[in-house]
Scaffold this motif. Sequence first.
Motif, mmCIF file in Angstrom:
data_model
loop_
_atom_site.group_PDB
_atom_site.id
_atom_site.type_symbol
_atom_site.label_atom_id
_atom_site.label_comp_id
_atom_site.label_asym_id
_atom_site.label_seq_id
_atom_site.Cartn_x
_atom_site.Cartn_y
_atom_site.Cartn_z
ATOM 1 N N THR A 1 0.840 -1.190 0.000
ATOM 2 C CA THR A 1 0.000 0.000 0.000
ATOM 3 C C THR A 1 0.879 1.245 0.000
ATOM 4 N N LYS A 2 0.295 2.328 -0.376
ATOM 5 C CA LYS A 2 0.995 3.620 -0.389
ATOM 6 C C LYS A 2 0.336 4.543 0.631
ATOM 7 N N LYS A 3 1.034 5.619 0.973
ATOM 8 C CA LYS A 3 0.515 6.574 1.955
ATOM 9 C C LYS A 3 -0.830 7.147 1.516
ATOM 10 N N HIS B 1 6.720 7.368 0.364
ATOM 11 C CA HIS B 1 5.313 7.315 -0.048
ATOM 12 C C HIS B 1 4.759 5.894 0.043
ATOM 13 N N LYS B 2 5.620 4.922 0.320
ATOM 14 C CA LYS B 2 5.188 3.528 0.455
ATOM 15 C C LYS B 2 5.017 3.172 1.927
ATOM 16 N N SER C 1 6.014 0.582 3.420
ATOM 17 C CA SER C 1 6.905 -0.543 3.116
ATOM 18 C C SER C 1 7.034 -1.553 4.246
#
Length: 109
Positions: free
Chosen positions: A45-47, A80-81, A83
């Motif tokens: 997912t990303k932010k 932005h990930k 992670s």
Amino acid sequence: HNNAEVDKLTTLDNVSIFRTGGCGHKIMRIVMEMDDLYVFPTPGTKKWDSCSGHAILRAMGGEVLDRSGNQVTYDPTASHKNSNGLICYLHKKYYDGIKEKLDVFYPKL
């Protein structure tokens, strides 16, 4: 998000898996108390997927953590990930009740 890491959760007692698309949708299911936890233990997912749901969840007393138990941040220097995965809850008792089991399946990074 259907992967072998998530499938590990099916071996836990009193755990049912609800599969649906969209990180934001899953967080909103927590907000609406349709589910107790959203666990996504791997990158993916990303932010921008989690930020709005996180704001609502946090305003209600919940939290979005990474799999190491750190609060997910959105400052300009943050990746932005997401992670290190996501763990979302409205009521901390649900996270506390499964945290040790999550640590076994998904060691802190």
